[in-house]
Design a protein around this motif. Sequence first.
Motif, PDB file in Angstrom:
ATOM      1  N   VAL A 171       0.828  -1.199   0.000  1.00 58.34           N
ATOM      2  CA  VAL A 171       0.000   0.000   0.000  1.00 58.34           C
ATOM      3  C   VAL A 171       0.867   1.255   0.000  1.00 58.34           C
ATOM      4  CG1 VAL A 171      -1.673   1.339   1.343  1.00 58.34           C
ATOM      5  CG2 VAL A 171      -1.965  -1.136   1.111  1.00 58.34           C
ATOM      6  N   MET A 172       1.887   1.260   0.842  1.00 57.06           N
ATOM      7  CA  MET A 172       2.765   2.426   0.940  1.00 57.06           C
ATOM      8  C   MET A 172       3.603   2.594  -0.326  1.00 57.06           C
ATOM      9  SD  MET A 172       2.319   4.020   3.863  1.00 57.06           S
ATOM     10  CE  MET A 172       3.755   4.681   4.713  1.00 57.06           C
ATOM     11  N   LEU A 173       4.036   1.481  -0.905  1.00 57.61           N
ATOM     12  CA  LEU A 173       4.808   1.568  -2.145  1.00 57.61           C
ATOM     13  C   LEU A 173       3.964   2.148  -3.270  1.00 57.61           C
ATOM     14  CD1 LEU A 173       7.392   0.986  -3.704  1.00 57.61           C
ATOM     15  CD2 LEU A 173       6.509  -1.315  -4.162  1.00 57.61           C
ATOM     16  N   LYS A 174       2.705   1.745  -3.325  1.00 61.29           N
ATOM     17  CA  LYS A 174       1.804   2.273  -4.345  1.00 61.29           C
ATOM     18  C   LYS A 174       1.603   3.778  -4.170  1.00 61.29           C
ATOM     19  CE  LYS A 174      -2.848   1.698  -6.250  1.00 61.29           C
ATOM     20  NZ  LYS A 174      -4.138   0.932  -6.147  1.00 61.29           N
ATOM     21  N   GLU A 175       1.456   4.224  -2.904  1.00 60.06           N
ATOM     22  CA  GLU A 175       1.275   5.647  -2.646  1.00 60.06           C
ATOM     23  C   GLU A 175       2.544   6.426  -2.968  1.00 60.06           C
ATOM     24  OE1 GLU A 175      -0.660   9.203  -1.354  1.00 60.06           O
ATOM     25  OE2 GLU A 175      -1.269   7.280  -2.188  1.00 60.06           O
ATOM     26  N   ALA A 176       3.699   5.887  -2.625  1.00 53.13           N
ATOM     27  CA  ALA A 176       4.964   6.550  -2.940  1.00 53.13           C
ATOM     28  C   ALA A 176       5.143   6.672  -4.454  1.00 53.13           C
ATOM     29  CB  ALA A 176       6.129   5.784  -2.328  1.00 53.13           C
ATOM     30  N   SER A 177       4.746   5.640  -5.182  1.00 51.44           N
ATOM     31  CA  SER A 177       4.845   5.667  -6.642  1.00 51.44           C
ATOM     32  C   SER A 177       3.913   6.723  -7.225  1.00 51.44           C
ATOM     33  CB  SER A 177       4.512   4.287  -7.223  1.00 51.44           C
ATOM     34  OG  SER A 177       5.408   3.303  -6.740  1.00 51.44           O
ATOM     35  N   ARG A 178       2.731   6.848  -6.660  1.00 52.32           N
ATOM     36  CA  ARG A 178       1.782   7.859  -7.131  1.00 52.32           C
ATOM     37  C   ARG A 178       2.342   9.263  -6.899  1.00 52.32           C
ATOM     38  NH1 ARG A 178      -1.763  11.428  -5.438  1.00 52.32           N
ATOM     39  NH2 ARG A 178      -1.267  11.045  -3.237  1.00 52.32           N
ATOM     40  N   LEU A 179       2.983   9.463  -5.749  1.00 53.17           N
ATOM     41  CA  LEU A 179       3.486  10.788  -5.401  1.00 53.17           C
ATOM     42  C   LEU A 179       4.596  11.253  -6.328  1.00 53.17           C
ATOM     43  CD1 LEU A 179       3.502  10.507  -1.502  1.00 53.17           C
ATOM     44  CD2 LEU A 179       2.028  11.970  -2.887  1.00 53.17           C
ATOM     45  N   VAL A 180       5.457  10.341  -6.779  1.00 57.05           N
ATOM     46  CA  VAL A 180       6.539  10.756  -7.681  1.00 57.05           C
ATOM     47  C   VAL A 180       6.079  10.781  -9.132  1.00 57.05           C
ATOM     48  CG1 VAL A 180       8.324   9.877  -6.145  1.00 57.05           C
ATOM     49  CG2 VAL A 180       7.440   8.401  -7.963  1.00 57.05           C
ATOM     50  N   GLY A 181       4.873  10.266  -9.373  1.00 61.32           N
ATOM     51  CA  GLY A 181       4.387  10.146 -10.747  1.00 61.32           C
ATOM     52  C   GLY A 181       3.997  11.450 -11.386  1.00 61.32           C
TER      53      GLY A 181
END
Length: 469
Positions: A171-181
């Motif tokens: 879940v956190m990895l997905k959110e981190a990926s969204r933030l840098v996207g």
Amino acid sequence: MLSLVLAASLAAAPAPRAATASGTVVHIPRLDALQGVTAFLNRAGQHAALLRPIVWHAELHPFLSLDPSQPDNLAGLGIDPSGPLTVSLRSNGRISCTRLKDPKLFQEKAAGMLVSGSGKTEVKPTTAGGVTTVSIPRESGGHAGYALKGQEACAFATTGGGFVDDGQGAVMLKEASRLVGKAPKPDARLGQLPGSVYVLMPERGMVVGMEGSATELRLEGTATQLPLPPFQTTGTSPYGTMKPEGMLFSRARVAPAGVSQAVGSVRALIQQACPACPPAEVSSVSRAVSERLTGNVLVVVDGVKPRPNLRTPEGRFFASRQAVAAEVTDAAAMKAALAPVAKFPGARALADGYALDVKGGTLFVRLKGKQLVVGNDEAVVQSLQTALPQEGAKLPHAVDFTVDPKRLASGLNQVSLMDVVSSQELAGLFTVGLELGPLLANSTSISGWLDSTGGAHRFSTLWTLPAVP
């Protein structure tokens, strides 16, 4: 023209790369612009270990040790010292987003820290859609990792899960990926507040900007959910010329819609101090009083009694020596509204009002011209009545306040460990006294103001230390 102004304000507003569902977000627009706040915290940290920069530096990143006061430290980790940092605190962990100066160096340093905390021999990044990601289980439980795209990186660590994968790492990895996207949107609220550090509490509708120097720390912010009544715009206060004295001195211009709420808070305290007073009659008097007030209020807390009995409700009520003054619209009508107090248990008639003897002390309700004064200490009530001026003056804000930090430190010292054992309500005050008492005792002043704006409150606080350490 309005659209141009709005566009300009948004362009100047900081843009936190904040995670969704965050309880608290800390945003630093430029890591190299923290010298002022750091200087204050270095001074304050001499008396309060909790405020030392080295303590909160550890909270800036999930697995790297950042020191914003040392640009070489940041550059040595591949992080841009002139770039922003956003820390998002969520129930399932923490995400820190930074701009990178050297992405390859950042990956090398991150890999070393992640390997050392996981028991693995290496970290294997994966890349998809231009985003490089790493997620690895930690020996202490949970997961840690990062997402990286271009010059932007968001690192994370989960707080739960133990040694069993509970899915929060993904879940956190997905959110981190969204933030840098994609680029974050500017937050106009931050653009309206001065600060080199911003703290956002979304669930409370609060945003605070922080700026400082070696001798001052200023907090200025807005909030939509403060438990306060609405206040009037700036104007004349009958207490405008009074000199601040005591542990706390505060003037306010309560809006008509908030007078009943403000009086209700005082009514609740009086009812607590006098449980024998009939609730229906207390409420009736409170309503009659609120209908005859202009909204101009003054609160004075002289200090805390030596060795008060804090283990009982009445002991806590009379621990602080305080009085409240409120301007009335019609003195004769107010006198009539207070007449039922004469029948309350323990009531004694005075030349200008009533004294109410209750368990633990005496309450005073007195009327001087168009000023109603209520207090729990005769000397403080009398002193306030004597100091009331004949004419008022305009004030720049709806509420202002000053705190004598030395008196506050003395008051906090009255809370003992045994008080905490017998009343958990005092645990917070005991902790504040323990952590901040020495700093308060070595501070010069604390002051601030508050205004109501569009359903929200805007506030500012200035904490001052001596010019010479």
